[in-house]
Write a protein that holds these residues in place. Structure first.
Motif, PDB file in Angstrom:
ATOM      1  N   GLU A 163       0.832  -1.080   0.058  1.00 39.60           N
ATOM      2  CA  GLU A 163       0.099  -0.014   0.100  1.00 39.60           C
ATOM      3  C   GLU A 163       1.100   1.271   0.014  1.00 39.60           C
ATOM      4  OE1 GLU A 163      -2.281  -0.434   3.434  1.00 39.60           O
ATOM      5  OE2 GLU A 163      -3.525  -1.899   2.679  1.00 39.60           O
ATOM      6  N   GLY A 164       0.126   2.297  -0.062  1.00 39.80           N
ATOM      7  CA  GLY A 164       1.056   3.574  -0.060  1.00 39.80           C
ATOM      8  C   GLY A 164       1.546   3.937   1.139  1.00 39.80           C
ATOM      9  N   TRP A 165       2.681   4.895   1.305  1.00 39.52           N
ATOM     10  CA  TRP A 165       3.088   5.190   2.580  1.00 39.52           C
ATOM     11  C   TRP A 165       2.269   6.128   3.213  1.00 39.52           C
ATOM     12  CZ3 TRP A 165       7.595   3.055   4.275  1.00 39.52           C
ATOM     13  CH2 TRP A 165       8.381   2.558   3.326  1.00 39.52           C
ATOM     14  N   SER A 166       2.396   5.812   4.725  1.00 33.58           N
ATOM     15  CA  SER A 166       1.505   6.740   5.460  1.00 33.58           C
ATOM     16  C   SER A 166       2.159   8.189   5.666  1.00 33.58           C
ATOM     17  CB  SER A 166       1.277   6.037   6.959  1.00 33.58           C
ATOM     18  OG  SER A 166       2.444   6.006   7.397  1.00 33.58           O
ATOM     19  N   SER A 167       1.289   8.872   6.416  1.00 33.06           N
ATOM     20  CA  SER A 167       1.802  10.147   6.540  1.00 33.06           C
ATOM     21  C   SER A 167       2.963  10.201   7.526  1.00 33.06           C
ATOM     22  CB  SER A 167       0.832  11.140   7.022  1.00 33.06           C
ATOM     23  OG  SER A 167      -0.185  11.421   6.128  1.00 33.06           O
ATOM     24  N   CYS A 168       3.975  10.995   7.550  1.00 33.34           N
ATOM     25  CA  CYS A 168       5.258  11.015   8.262  1.00 33.34           C
ATOM     26  C   CYS A 168       4.700  11.236   9.712  1.00 33.34           C
ATOM     27  CB  CYS A 168       6.229  12.123   7.835  1.00 33.34           C
ATOM     28  SG  CYS A 168       7.701  11.948   8.880  1.00 33.34           S
ATOM     29  N   THR A 169       5.078  10.888  10.963  1.00 27.33           N
ATOM     30  CA  THR A 169       4.697  11.136  12.239  1.00 27.33           C
ATOM     31  C   THR A 169       4.957  12.461  12.658  1.00 27.33           C
ATOM     32  OG1 THR A 169       6.510   9.936  12.954  1.00 27.33           O
ATOM     33  CG2 THR A 169       4.725   8.816  12.763  1.00 27.33           C
ATOM     34  N   LYS A 170       6.261  13.085  12.073  1.00 29.39           N
ATOM     35  CA  LYS A 170       6.614  14.391  12.482  1.00 29.39           C
ATOM     36  C   LYS A 170       7.028  15.063  11.128  1.00 29.39           C
ATOM     37  CE  LYS A 170       8.938  12.864  16.433  1.00 29.39           C
ATOM     38  NZ  LYS A 170      10.568  12.838  17.394  1.00 29.39           N
ATOM     39  N   GLU A 176       8.635   8.863  11.136  1.00 32.15           N
ATOM     40  CA  GLU A 176       8.564   7.890  10.500  1.00 32.15           C
ATOM     41  C   GLU A 176       7.528   7.657   9.738  1.00 32.15           C
ATOM     42  OE1 GLU A 176       8.883   4.818  13.654  1.00 32.15           O
ATOM     43  OE2 GLU A 176      10.925   4.764  13.601  1.00 32.15           O
ATOM     44  N   HIS A 177       7.244   6.931   8.609  1.00 29.68           N
ATOM     45  CA  HIS A 177       6.215   6.740   7.935  1.00 29.68           C
ATOM     46  C   HIS A 177       6.340   5.053   7.514  1.00 29.68           C
ATOM     47  CE1 HIS A 177       7.946   8.239   3.734  1.00 29.68           C
ATOM     48  NE2 HIS A 177       8.610   7.401   4.189  1.00 29.68           N
ATOM     49  N   THR A 178       4.997   4.597   7.379  1.00 26.89           N
ATOM     50  CA  THR A 178       5.076   2.927   7.335  1.00 26.89           C
ATOM     51  C   THR A 178       4.025   2.558   6.108  1.00 26.89           C
ATOM     52  OG1 THR A 178       5.000   2.899   9.709  1.00 26.89           O
ATOM     53  CG2 THR A 178       4.114   0.804   8.417  1.00 26.89           C
ATOM     54  N   LYS A 179       4.594   1.596   5.230  1.00 28.64           N
ATOM     55  CA  LYS A 179       3.636   0.976   4.210  1.00 28.64           C
ATOM     56  C   LYS A 179       3.337  -0.482   4.801  1.00 28.64           C
ATOM     57  CE  LYS A 179       7.474  -0.284   1.067  1.00 28.64           C
ATOM     58  NZ  LYS A 179       7.887  -0.262  -0.199  1.00 28.64           N
ATOM     59  N   TRP A 325      15.427   3.546  18.421  1.00 28.33           N
ATOM     60  CA  TRP A 325      15.641   2.259  17.409  1.00 28.33           C
ATOM     61  C   TRP A 325      14.012   2.171  16.716  1.00 28.33           C
ATOM     62  CZ3 TRP A 325      20.229   0.891  16.025  1.00 28.33           C
ATOM     63  CH2 TRP A 325      21.289   1.071  16.838  1.00 28.33           C
ATOM     64  N   ARG A 326      14.318   1.752  15.363  1.00 23.73           N
ATOM     65  CA  ARG A 326      13.083   1.224  14.383  1.00 23.73           C
ATOM     66  C   ARG A 326      12.913  -0.388  14.809  1.00 23.73           C
ATOM     67  NH1 ARG A 326      15.199   4.404   9.416  1.00 23.73           N
ATOM     68  NH2 ARG A 326      14.272   6.543  10.107  1.00 23.73           N
ATOM     69  N   GLU A 327      11.863  -0.808  14.029  1.00 24.07           N
ATOM     70  CA  GLU A 327      11.610  -2.321  14.475  1.00 24.07           C
ATOM     71  C   GLU A 327      12.768  -3.163  13.741  1.00 24.07           C
ATOM     72  OE1 GLU A 327       9.290  -3.771  16.150  1.00 24.07           O
ATOM     73  OE2 GLU A 327       8.327  -1.875  16.686  1.00 24.07           O
ATOM     74  N   TRP A 328      12.889  -4.318  14.213  1.00 27.13           N
ATOM     75  CA  TRP A 328      13.968  -5.116  13.768  1.00 27.13           C
ATOM     76  C   TRP A 328      13.438  -5.754  12.306  1.00 27.13           C
ATOM     77  CZ3 TRP A 328      18.576  -6.159  15.567  1.00 27.13           C
ATOM     78  CH2 TRP A 328      18.872  -5.877  16.991  1.00 27.13           C
TER      79      TRP A 328
END
Length: 375
Positions: A163-170, A176-179, A325-328
Motif C-alpha cells: 500500500e502507499g506510505w502513511s503520513s510522516c509522524t513528524k 517515521e512513515h509506514t507502508k 530504534w526502529r523495528e527489527w
C-alpha cells in the motif's frame, strides 16, 4: 447237452439228442417230436489275409494360400485290413495368406505425469502380430490415457502489493512513515511461508526542526539613575533559547528604560563610590547580560547607579541525540546460525558548534533463525 460246435471259427450246427424212455404198447400213443434237435452255432469270423492295392495320386492342396494338407488313398482286398487306407502330408500354397494385425495385451499404466496435483497417465499395447501380405491393420488405439490425481501440491505464501506510505509522524526532527501489505495466498501443504514483514517503516523528515528564539522574564528594575530629582531606570531580559534551523528570531529589545523621579536635590554635592565588579553573565553561551553597580557616598548624584553589558556571545554547542530504534528487519535465513536481522536509528539532532557527537552506531545486527538446517 448240446454237442460242441464242430468248427473253431465261422458258422456251423450243433445237436443234442433224447431217447424213448417207455415204448408205446397195447395201443398206446407214440412219442411226439424228434429225437434229435439241431441249432446254429456262431463263433468269431475266421481270419482272412489282407492285400493292399497301389497308392493313388495325391489330392490337391487343401488351401489356396499358406500351409495345408494333401491326401492319397489305396484299396484293400478285404475290409478286415487293419492298416490305414489313406495318408496325409503337409503342403504349402504358392501364395502367402494375408495376415491380419492383432494387438497384444495392454501394458501397465505409466506413472502420473505430475508429482502433485492433477495430471495424466497412459498405457500402450504393442502389435503382437503385424499385418502382412495384404492383411487388415489393427483397429483401435495403440495407446490410451486417463486423468490421475497425485497428492496436493505445496502452495507457497504470496504477498500482495504494498500500500502507499502513511503520513510522516513528524514534520521535522526525524519522524517515521509506514507502508503495509497483506498475504493474498496463505502457505499450505508444506509450501514456503512468506519472506519478509507485513509492514515496512523508514525514516522521514529527518531535517532538524526550527527552534524559535525565546526571551526570559524581565528582571527587576534598577535603581533610579539619580539620587535626587529626575533620572532613569532600566530592566533587562535575556534570550533563553536562540533561534536555530530557520526558527524565528526574538522580537523586541533586550532592555527597557523609563523616567524616575526623586525629591529635589537642593544643590547637595554628589560623591559616587567606585563601580563594583561585573556580575555573573546570565547565560554561559548564546549572548547574555551582566551588570555592575555603584553606591552614592554623599549628596544626591545625577547619573545611573548601574551599568549593563552583553556577555558570552558565542553560539552554544549542540550535542548530538538519537531517535528511538526502529523495528527489527526480517531475518535473512530460516536456518539457525545462518541468518541475521538488523535495525536502524537516525540522528534526531546533529552536533554543532563543538557539541558532543552521538555515541553508538546507526545500525546493529543479531543472529537469527528458526530451524536447524542440514549442512
Amino acid at each position: 447237452e448240446w454237442s460242441a460246435c464242430p468248427v473253431t471259427c465261422g458258422r456251423s450246427n450243433q445237436t443234442h439228442t433224447r431217447h424213448v424212455a417207455v415204448e408205446a404198447a397195447n395201443g398206446g400213443a407214440l412219442c411226439e417230436g424228434e429225437a434229435v434237435e439241431a441249432q446254429n452255432c456262431a463263433l468269431d469270423d475266421c481270419p482272412t489275409e489282407c492285400y493292399w492295392g497301389e497308392w493313388g495320386e495325391w489330392s490337391a492342396c487343401s488351401v489356396s494360400c499358406g500351409a495345408g494338407q494333401q491326401v492319397q488313398y489305396r484299396n484293400s482286398s478285404a475290409p478286415e485290413c487293419d492298416f490305414n487306407s489313406s495318408q496325409v502330408r503337409s503342403c504349402t500354397a504358392e501364395t502367402n495368406c494375408p495376415v491380419h494385425c492383432q494387438y497384444g495385451d495392454w501394458q501397465e499404466w505409466s506413472s502420473c505425469s505430475v508429482s502433485c496435483g492433477i495430471g495424466t497417465r497412459s498405457q500402450d499395447r504393442p502389435e503382437a502380430t503385424p499385418a502382412a501380405y495384404g492383411g487388415l491393420p489393427c483397429t483401435g488405439n495403440a495407446s490410451q490415457s486417463e486423468v490421475c490425481v497425485a497428492q496436493h501440491c505445496p502452495v507457497d505464501c504470496q504477498w500482495g502489493s504494498w500500500e502507499g506510505w502513511s503520513s510522516c509522524t513528524k514534520t521535522c526532527g526525524s519522524g517515521e512513515h509506514t507502508k503495509r501489505r497483506a498475504k493474498v495466498v496463505e502457505a499450505a501443504y508444506g509450501g514456503q511461508e512468506c519472506d519478509g514483514n507485513a509492514s515496512s517503516t523508514v525514516g522521514c523528515n529527518e531535517q532538524a526542526c526550527p527552534v524559535d528564539c525565546s526571551w526570559s522574564a524581565w528582571q527587576e528594575w534598577t535603581n533610579c539613575s539619580a539620587a535626587c530629582g529626575g533620572g532613569t531606570r532600566s530592566h533587562i531580559r535575556v534570550k533563553e533559547t536562540l533561534a536555530v534551523n530557520g526558527g524565528a528570531e526574538c522580537v523586541g529589545p533586550s532592555s527597557e528604560y523609563e523616567a524616575c523621579y526623586l525629591p529635589s536635590c537642593n544643590n547637595h554635592e554628589c560623591t559616587w563610590d567606585a563601580w563594583q565588579e561585573w556580575g555573573n553573565c546570565t547565560v554561559t553561551c548564546g549572548g547574555g547580560q551582566q551588570a555592575r553597580y555603584r553606591e552614592t557616598l554623599t549628596g544626591i548624584c545625577n547619573g545611573s547607579s548601574s551599568q549593563v553589558q552583553t556577555c558570552n556571545d558565542q553560539i552554544c554547542p549542540i550535542d548530538c541525540s538519537w531517535n528511538d530504534w526502529r523495528e527489527w528487519g526480517a531475518c535473512t535465513s530460516w536456518c539457525i546460525g545462518q541468518g541475521t536481522q538488523s535495525r536502524t536509528r537516525t540522528v534526531r539532532t546533529a552536533s554543532a558548534h563543538g557539541g558532543e557527537e552521538c555515541v553508538g552506531q546507526p545500525e546493529e545486527s543479531i543472529e537469527c533463525g528458526m530451524f536447524m538446517c542440514a549442512v
